[in-house]
Design a protein around this motif. Structure first.
Motif, PDB file in Angstrom:
ATOM      1  N   GLY A  86       0.830  -1.203   0.000  1.00 45.53           N
ATOM      2  CA  GLY A  86       0.000   0.000   0.000  1.00 45.53           C
ATOM      3  C   GLY A  86       0.862   1.249   0.000  1.00 45.53           C
ATOM      4  O   GLY A  86       0.505   2.266  -0.601  1.00 45.53           O
ATOM      5  N   THR A  87       1.992   1.178   0.682  1.00 47.46           N
ATOM      6  CA  THR A  87       2.937   2.296   0.700  1.00 47.46           C
ATOM      7  C   THR A  87       3.313   2.709  -0.718  1.00 47.46           C
ATOM      8  O   THR A  87       3.259   3.880  -1.092  1.00 47.46           O
ATOM      9  CB  THR A  87       4.234   1.882   1.450  1.00 47.46           C
ATOM     10  OG1 THR A  87       3.918   1.685   2.824  1.00 47.46           O
ATOM     11  CG2 THR A  87       5.317   2.933   1.326  1.00 47.46           C
ATOM     12  N   ASN A 105      -6.384   4.751  10.933  1.00 55.44           N
ATOM     13  CA  ASN A 105      -5.075   4.699  11.567  1.00 55.44           C
ATOM     14  C   ASN A 105      -4.924   5.672  12.736  1.00 55.44           C
ATOM     15  O   ASN A 105      -3.829   5.863  13.256  1.00 55.44           O
ATOM     16  CB  ASN A 105      -3.985   4.923  10.525  1.00 55.44           C
ATOM     17  CG  ASN A 105      -3.836   3.723   9.595  1.00 55.44           C
ATOM     18  OD1 ASN A 105      -3.232   2.721   9.974  1.00 55.44           O
ATOM     19  ND2 ASN A 105      -4.413   3.797   8.406  1.00 55.44           N
ATOM     20  N   ASP A 135      -7.459   6.920  -0.434  1.00 59.69           N
ATOM     21  CA  ASP A 135      -6.638   5.794   0.005  1.00 59.69           C
ATOM     22  C   ASP A 135      -7.592   4.747   0.568  1.00 59.69           C
ATOM     23  O   ASP A 135      -8.073   4.861   1.697  1.00 59.69           O
ATOM     24  CB  ASP A 135      -5.632   6.267   1.061  1.00 59.69           C
ATOM     25  CG  ASP A 135      -4.783   5.124   1.600  1.00 59.69           C
ATOM     26  OD1 ASP A 135      -5.128   3.954   1.347  1.00 59.69           O
ATOM     27  OD2 ASP A 135      -3.780   5.418   2.278  1.00 59.69           O
ATOM     28  N   VAL A 147      -7.396   0.223   3.253  1.00 62.89           N
ATOM     29  CA  VAL A 147      -8.173  -0.499   4.279  1.00 62.89           C
ATOM     30  C   VAL A 147      -9.632  -0.680   3.848  1.00 62.89           C
ATOM     31  O   VAL A 147     -10.205  -1.760   3.981  1.00 62.89           O
ATOM     32  CB  VAL A 147      -8.121   0.257   5.632  1.00 62.89           C
ATOM     33  CG1 VAL A 147      -9.112  -0.332   6.632  1.00 62.89           C
ATOM     34  CG2 VAL A 147      -6.707   0.195   6.205  1.00 62.89           C
ATOM     35  N   LYS A 195      -3.968  -4.661   0.973  1.00 60.50           N
ATOM     36  CA  LYS A 195      -4.599  -5.582   1.929  1.00 60.50           C
ATOM     37  C   LYS A 195      -5.529  -6.609   1.268  1.00 60.50           C
ATOM     38  O   LYS A 195      -5.060  -7.600   0.743  1.00 60.50           O
ATOM     39  CB  LYS A 195      -5.332  -4.778   3.001  1.00 60.50           C
ATOM     40  CG  LYS A 195      -4.338  -3.814   3.716  1.00 60.50           C
ATOM     41  CD  LYS A 195      -4.737  -3.431   5.097  1.00 60.50           C
ATOM     42  CE  LYS A 195      -3.877  -2.314   5.647  1.00 60.50           C
ATOM     43  NZ  LYS A 195      -3.081  -2.626   6.792  1.00 60.50           N
TER      44      LYS A 195
HETATM   45  N1  PMP Z   1      -2.819   3.294   3.563  1.00 60.25           N
HETATM   46  C1  PMP Z   1      -3.552   2.911   4.613  1.00 60.25           C
HETATM   47  C2  PMP Z   1      -4.862   3.568   4.847  1.00 60.25           C
HETATM   48  C3  PMP Z   1      -3.078   1.905   5.462  1.00 60.25           C
HETATM   49  O1  PMP Z   1      -3.794   1.554   6.540  1.00 60.25           O
HETATM   50  C4  PMP Z   1      -1.832   1.304   5.186  1.00 60.25           C
HETATM   51  C5  PMP Z   1      -1.270   0.196   6.055  1.00 60.25           C
HETATM   52  N2  PMP Z   1      -1.871  -0.056   7.243  1.00 60.25           N
HETATM   53  C6  PMP Z   1      -1.112   1.738   4.071  1.00 60.25           C
HETATM   54  C7  PMP Z   1      -1.640   2.718   3.273  1.00 60.25           C
HETATM   55  C8  PMP Z   1       0.218   1.141   3.739  1.00 60.25           C
HETATM   56  O2  PMP Z   1       0.075  -0.154   3.270  1.00 60.25           O
HETATM   57  P1  PMP Z   1       1.292  -1.197   3.426  1.00 60.25           P
HETATM   58  O3  PMP Z   1       1.426  -1.496   4.878  1.00 60.25           O
HETATM   59  O4  PMP Z   1       0.843  -2.370   2.597  1.00 60.25           O
HETATM   60  O5  PMP Z   1       2.491  -0.537   2.844  1.00 60.25           O
END
Ligand code: PMP
Length: 412
Positions: free
Chosen positions: A124-125, A207, A235, A238, A263
């Protein structure tokens, strides 16, 4: 894994963990797993099935971490495992494009109306990082706007102000404003509107604990970004395929310009994706001038697992049942807390929820009470508890009984 194999690997892990210092920084690979916010040692988990995980001592737990939201079908769903076995029988890594990439992208395109094309990433990053870069290229602007308490992975621009190691020059390009605060948002647009490439937002914040958008908030963001020529990035790492088949944008009826996923779309394997209209997505290489690529992008195992997971969700949409279960939990938890005189606020969106206690000590007492009775909640008050289709009503009854008991300790 057979029971014997689980026991064997558990005792191997126990032996390893007796070493005085870990080869892993903090004993973990992601800080929240260190459990420092609840003051316990990192928990070693060795297996999982359905709603249950087992730790290295062989203790079973009813799990509400659920892969931090990735496991909407529970641990090791048979159809996901079957798809993985099939994929493994073909190969592990092909190195060029495989058959499931188009199929999974097509599922996402069909599910999410704002998305015409998809690019897969490995986290996700990376999806959020690439979406921001794409937005900067498409608008020719450099600033971005994020909301306090939001999380979009750990790339530089979206982590400005939250970690050491980000150049001051870059940090200055990130504007941060409070979530659910139209006045502050409008003021930021007045100051920076013409320089802003994008606003990136979790449509339901997950988060800082679960924080749903205030009524009209997402529509306001949509209208104002459009008026200022700013791209709106949802984004949905989740919320995608969790709040509804079409994600938060379906649930709230808002059409963002770009969307990021992660995810759930990987069925438990490492994944991320960004998607949007063809006219924006075509700026990505090889069609356009915005670079993104990756050795593991579109990894065959992640594609196979994701495809199997989304097929399950499409064939047996769980959203009505998850909402009903979530509603019941929210109502009963509030009653139980009130009966014990524990001040707690419960925020929920569909199958994700958070209890906000008045003070860290109360949260810790509650968390430890759950753990002692075999229930695993995220070891941080700013993470969400997640339901899955593997959580039965009996599981939730047990959770409620235990949570009620644990309120006693939290009330002291
Ligand atoms: N965006 C959101 C809203 C998240 O909750 C997260 C991870 N919890 C990320 C991006 C990043 O995803 P990843 O951990 O797969 O890099």
């Amino acid at each position: 894994m057979s029971a014997t194999a689980v026991r064997r690997s558990a005792s191997a892990i126990r032996r390893r963990s007796h070493r005085p210092s870990s080869a892993l920084v903090g004993g973990v690979n992601s800080p929240v797993r260190a459990c420092r916010q609840v003051g316990v040692d990192p928990i070693l988990l060795v297996s999982g099935r359905g709603a249950r995980v087992v730790d290295a001592q062989g203790t079973p737990f009813l799990d509400f971490i659920m892969g931090w939201g990735a496991l909407i079908l529970g641990h090791a769903h048979p159809e996901v495992v079957r798809a993985l076995r099939q994929a493994l029988s073909r190969d592990i890594l092909l190195g060029l494009t495989g058959p499931d990439e188009e199929a999974l992208a097509r599922m996402i395109v069909d599910a999410v109306p704002s998305v015409e094309q998809v690019r897969f990433t490995t986290s996700g990053t990376e999806a959020c990082m690439t979406a921001v870069r794409l937005a900067r290229a498409c608008t020719g602007r450099s600033k971005i706007l994020i909301f306090e308490g939001g999380y979009h992975g750990h790339s530089d621009s979206v982590m400005a102000g939250h970690t050491a190691g980000i150049p001051e020059l870059l940090a200055r390009e990130t504007v941060s404003v409070p979530f659910n605060n139209p006045g502050a948002f409008e003021e930021a647009l007045r100051l920076h509107g013409p320089q802003l490439a994008c606003v990136i937002v979790e449509p339901v914040a997950a988060n800082m604990g679960v924080v749903p958008p205030a009524p009209g908030w997402l529509a306001r963001i949509r209208a104002l970004t459009k008026a200022h020529g700013i791209l709106l990035i949802f984004d949905e790492v989740v919320t995608g395929f969790r709040l509804a088949w079409g994600g938060a944008q379906e649930a709230f009826g808002i059409r963002p310009d770009l969307t990021t996923f992660g995810k759930i779309i990987g069925g438990g394997l490492p994944i991320g994706a960004l998607g949007g209209p063809r006219r924006l997505m075509q700026r990505l290489a090889p069609e356009g001038d915005v670079y993104h690529g990756g050795t593991f992008a579109g990894h065959p195992l992640a594609m196979a697992a994701g495809l199997a997971a989304l097929k399950q969700l499409q064939q047996r949409p769980p959203y009505g049942r998850l909402e009903a279960q979530g509603q019941r939990l929210e109502r009963r938890l509030a009653e139980l807390a009130a009966a014990r005189g524990v001040p707690v606020r419960i925020n929920r969106a569909g199958s994700m929820f958070t209890l906000f206690f008045s003070g860290q000590e109360r949260f810790i007492a509650w968390w430890k009470g759950l753990r002692a009775a075999g229930i695993l909640a995220p070891p941080s008050p700013s993470e969400a508890l997640f339901l899955s289709t593997a959580h039965t009503d009996a599981h939730l009854d047990r959770f409620l009984r235990t949570a009620g008991q644990a309120f006693k300790a939290a009330g002291r």
